[in-house]
Design a protein around this motif. Structure first.
Motif, PDB file in Angstrom:
ATOM      1  N   ARG A   1       0.845  -1.202   0.000  1.00 15.34           N
ATOM      2  CA  ARG A   1       0.000   0.000   0.000  1.00 15.34           C
ATOM      3  C   ARG A   1       0.881   1.253   0.000  1.00 15.34           C
ATOM      4  N   GLU A   2       0.625   2.125  -0.949  1.00 17.15           N
ATOM      5  CA  GLU A   2       1.392   3.375  -1.094  1.00 17.15           C
ATOM      6  C   GLU A   2       1.382   4.183   0.200  1.00 17.15           C
ATOM      7  N   GLU A   3       0.189   4.201   0.863  1.00 17.54           N
ATOM      8  CA  GLU A   3       0.084   4.984   2.107  1.00 17.54           C
ATOM      9  C   GLU A   3       1.088   4.479   3.153  1.00 17.54           C
ATOM     10  N   ASN A   4       1.300   3.162   3.172  1.00  7.70           N
ATOM     11  CA  ASN A   4       2.256   2.582   4.127  1.00  7.70           C
ATOM     12  C   ASN A   4       3.679   3.008   3.778  1.00  7.70           C
ATOM     13  N   CYS A   5       3.995   2.999   2.493  1.00 10.28           N
ATOM     14  CA  CYS A   5       5.353   3.364   2.059  1.00 10.28           C
ATOM     15  C   CYS A   5       5.635   4.834   2.387  1.00 10.28           C
ATOM     16  N   LEU A   6       4.646   5.682   2.172  1.00 11.05           N
ATOM     17  CA  LEU A   6       4.809   7.118   2.469  1.00 11.05           C
ATOM     18  C   LEU A   6       5.022   7.318   3.970  1.00 11.05           C
ATOM     19  N   GLU A   7       4.254   6.599   4.759  1.00 10.73           N
ATOM     20  CA  GLU A   7       4.351   6.708   6.223  1.00 10.73           C
ATOM     21  C   GLU A   7       5.728   6.235   6.689  1.00 10.73           C
TER      22      GLU A   7
ATOM     23  N   ALA B   1       5.635 -23.713  -1.293  1.00  8.64           N
ATOM     24  CA  ALA B   1       6.408 -22.533  -0.865  1.00  8.64           C
ATOM     25  C   ALA B   1       7.263 -21.974  -2.006  1.00  8.64           C
ATOM     26  N   ARG B   2       8.016 -22.853  -2.690  1.00 14.97           N
ATOM     27  CA  ARG B   2       8.962 -22.340  -3.693  1.00 14.97           C
ATOM     28  C   ARG B   2       8.252 -21.550  -4.797  1.00 14.97           C
ATOM     29  N   SER B   3       7.167 -22.122  -5.290  1.00 17.78           N
ATOM     30  CA  SER B   3       6.458 -21.446  -6.394  1.00 17.78           C
ATOM     31  C   SER B   3       5.770 -20.178  -5.885  1.00 17.78           C
ATOM     32  N   ARG B   4       5.268 -20.196  -4.676  1.00 20.98           N
ATOM     33  CA  ARG B   4       4.595 -19.016  -4.117  1.00 20.98           C
ATOM     34  C   ARG B   4       5.614 -17.909  -3.879  1.00 20.98           C
ATOM     35  N   ILE B   5       6.787 -18.277  -3.342  1.00 20.33           N
ATOM     36  CA  ILE B   5       7.827 -17.269  -3.100  1.00 20.33           C
ATOM     37  C   ILE B   5       8.309 -16.687  -4.428  1.00 20.33           C
ATOM     38  N   GLU B   6       8.476 -17.566  -5.406  1.00 22.08           N
ATOM     39  CA  GLU B   6       8.912 -17.094  -6.739  1.00 22.08           C
ATOM     40  C   GLU B   6       7.906 -16.082  -7.311  1.00 22.08           C
ATOM     41  N   ALA B   7       6.622 -16.401  -7.154  1.00 17.51           N
ATOM     42  CA  ALA B   7       5.562 -15.517  -7.674  1.00 17.51           C
ATOM     43  C   ALA B   7       5.568 -14.187  -6.918  1.00 17.51           C
ATOM     44  N   LEU B   8       5.706 -14.253  -5.601  1.00 18.90           N
ATOM     45  CA  LEU B   8       5.714 -13.022  -4.800  1.00 18.90           C
ATOM     46  C   LEU B   8       6.934 -12.163  -5.137  1.00 18.90           C
ATOM     47  N   LEU B   9       8.079 -12.817  -5.327  1.00 21.05           N
ATOM     48  CA  LEU B   9       9.296 -12.056  -5.683  1.00 21.05           C
ATOM     49  C   LEU B   9       9.085 -11.319  -6.994  1.00 21.05           C
ATOM     50  N   GLU B  10       8.428 -11.965  -7.945  1.00 19.95           N
ATOM     51  CA  GLU B  10       8.162 -11.346  -9.260  1.00 19.95           C
ATOM     52  C   GLU B  10       7.176 -10.191  -9.107  1.00 19.95           C
ATOM     53  N   GLN B  11       6.087 -10.441  -8.378  1.00 22.11           N
ATOM     54  CA  GLN B  11       5.058  -9.395  -8.170  1.00 22.11           C
ATOM     55  C   GLN B  11       5.664  -8.174  -7.469  1.00 22.11           C
ATOM     56  N   ARG B  12       6.594  -8.410  -6.568  1.00 24.63           N
ATOM     57  CA  ARG B  12       7.129  -7.337  -5.714  1.00 24.63           C
ATOM     58  C   ARG B  12       8.541  -6.934  -6.111  1.00 24.63           C
ATOM     59  N   ARG B  13       8.902  -7.239  -7.362  1.00 28.38           N
ATOM     60  CA  ARG B  13      10.286  -7.061  -7.808  1.00 28.38           C
ATOM     61  C   ARG B  13      10.850  -5.683  -7.473  1.00 28.38           C
ATOM     62  N   GLN B  14      10.010  -4.635  -7.642  1.00 30.43           N
ATOM     63  CA  GLN B  14      10.526  -3.289  -7.353  1.00 30.43           C
ATOM     64  C   GLN B  14       9.860  -2.663  -6.137  1.00 30.43           C
ATOM     65  N   ALA B  15       9.033  -3.438  -5.451  1.00 31.82           N
ATOM     66  CA  ALA B  15       8.213  -2.881  -4.361  1.00 31.82           C
ATOM     67  C   ALA B  15       9.027  -2.403  -3.174  1.00 31.82           C
ATOM     68  N   TYR B  16      10.264  -2.924  -3.043  1.00 33.75           N
ATOM     69  CA  TYR B  16      11.079  -2.553  -1.879  1.00 33.75           C
ATOM     70  C   TYR B  16      12.129  -1.502  -2.220  1.00 33.75           C
ATOM     71  N   ASP B  17      12.164  -1.099  -3.480  1.00 35.70           N
ATOM     72  CA  ASP B  17      13.274  -0.251  -3.951  1.00 35.70           C
ATOM     73  C   ASP B  17      13.199   1.202  -3.501  1.00 35.70           C
ATOM     74  N   PHE B  18      12.104   1.590  -2.828  1.00 33.90           N
ATOM     75  CA  PHE B  18      12.035   2.975  -2.326  1.00 33.90           C
ATOM     76  C   PHE B  18      12.888   3.175  -1.072  1.00 33.90           C
ATOM     77  N   ALA B  19      13.436   2.080  -0.555  1.00 33.89           N
ATOM     78  CA  ALA B  19      14.187   2.153   0.719  1.00 33.89           C
ATOM     79  C   ALA B  19      15.395   3.098   0.616  1.00 33.89           C
TER      80      ALA B  19
END
Ligand SMILES: Nc1ncnc2c1ncn2[C@@H]1O[C@H](COP(=O)(O)OP(=O)(O)O)[C@@H](O)[C@H]1O
Ligand SMILES: O=C(O)C1=C[C@@H](OP(=O)(O)O)[C@@H](O)[C@H](O)C1
Ligand SMILES: [Mg+2]
Length: 174
Positions: A89-95, A129-147
């Motif tokens: 959620r963008e609001e969480n990242c801004l906070e 787990a492996r396939s779910r983690i792989e999918a989440l990593l792809e979905q969130r590939r840039q989601a953490y890059d605002f750090a």
């Protein structure tokens, strides 16, 4: 001892990158209290995270996660270990960015699988787990890059990761 700061150190990253574990090391090193967002959510809801997902669904969990995050970030001088989906959620990242110095922990797919692949406490990994983690990593590939800083934890001990974070923190201008 870490420089006197009004800020918080906020740990983000995929599940299994070590936010809770490294957060505890950072708390020891800095004297800042560790707040684990999942633990706080579970305490607020009165049940474990998997039960919350099962009984109330992910949208409800995300609403509660945003509310607890907003509330906990009114504090100063804490180490906040977030849950891996807090960045959705963008609001969480801004906070998080306005109230803290944000550190993104990363790790390879293999490393994450080896750390949490068998952990029943991660409801999003159910069904493979492996396939779910792989999918989440792809979905969130840039989601953490605002750090403010990004740390690869693969092949490093929690102590090494904590020391690396503190080196950046002491060198940071904020
Ligand atoms: N740097 C690391 N090296 C090896 N194992 C780790 C490391 N960081 C965490 N772990 C282990 O991985 C698992 C998940 O760690 P945790 O701190 O719960 O991650 P997160 O909070 O990011 O989901 C735990 O069993 C923990 O002991
Ligand atoms: O990645 C995610 O969406 C989640 C990660 C978990 O926290 P950890 O990252 O501490 O495992 C927890 O918040 C929930 O299971 C959802
Ligand atoms: Mg955690």
């Amino acid at each position: 001892m870490v420089k006197e700061k009004q800020d918080n150190i906020v740990l983000i990253g995929m599940m299994g990158t070590g936010k809770t574990t490294v957060g505890a090391r950072l708390a020891e090193e800095t004297g800042y209290p560790l707040v684990d967002l999942d633990a706080l959510i579970s305490e607020t809801a009165g049940c474990p995270i998997p039960q919350l997902f099962a009984e109330r669904g992910e949208p409800y969990f995300r609403d509660l996660e945003a509310a607890v995050l907003r509330d906990v970030l009114t504090q100063e001088g804490i180490i906040l270990a977030t849950g891996g989906g807090a960045v959705l959620r963008e609001e969480n990242c801004l906070e998080m960015t306005s109230r803290g110095w944000v550190v993104a922990l990363k790790a390879t797919l293999d490393e994450i699988v080896s750390r949490v692949g068998e952990d029943p406490g991660r409801p999003l990994l159910a069904g493979g787990a492996r396939s779910r983690i792989e999918a989440l990593l792809e979905q969130r590939r840039q989601a953490y890059d605002f750090a403010h800083v990004i740390i690869d934890t693969s092949g490093k001990s929690p102590e090494e990761v904590s020391a690396e974070i503190l080196t950046h923190y002491r060198g940071s201008s904020n």
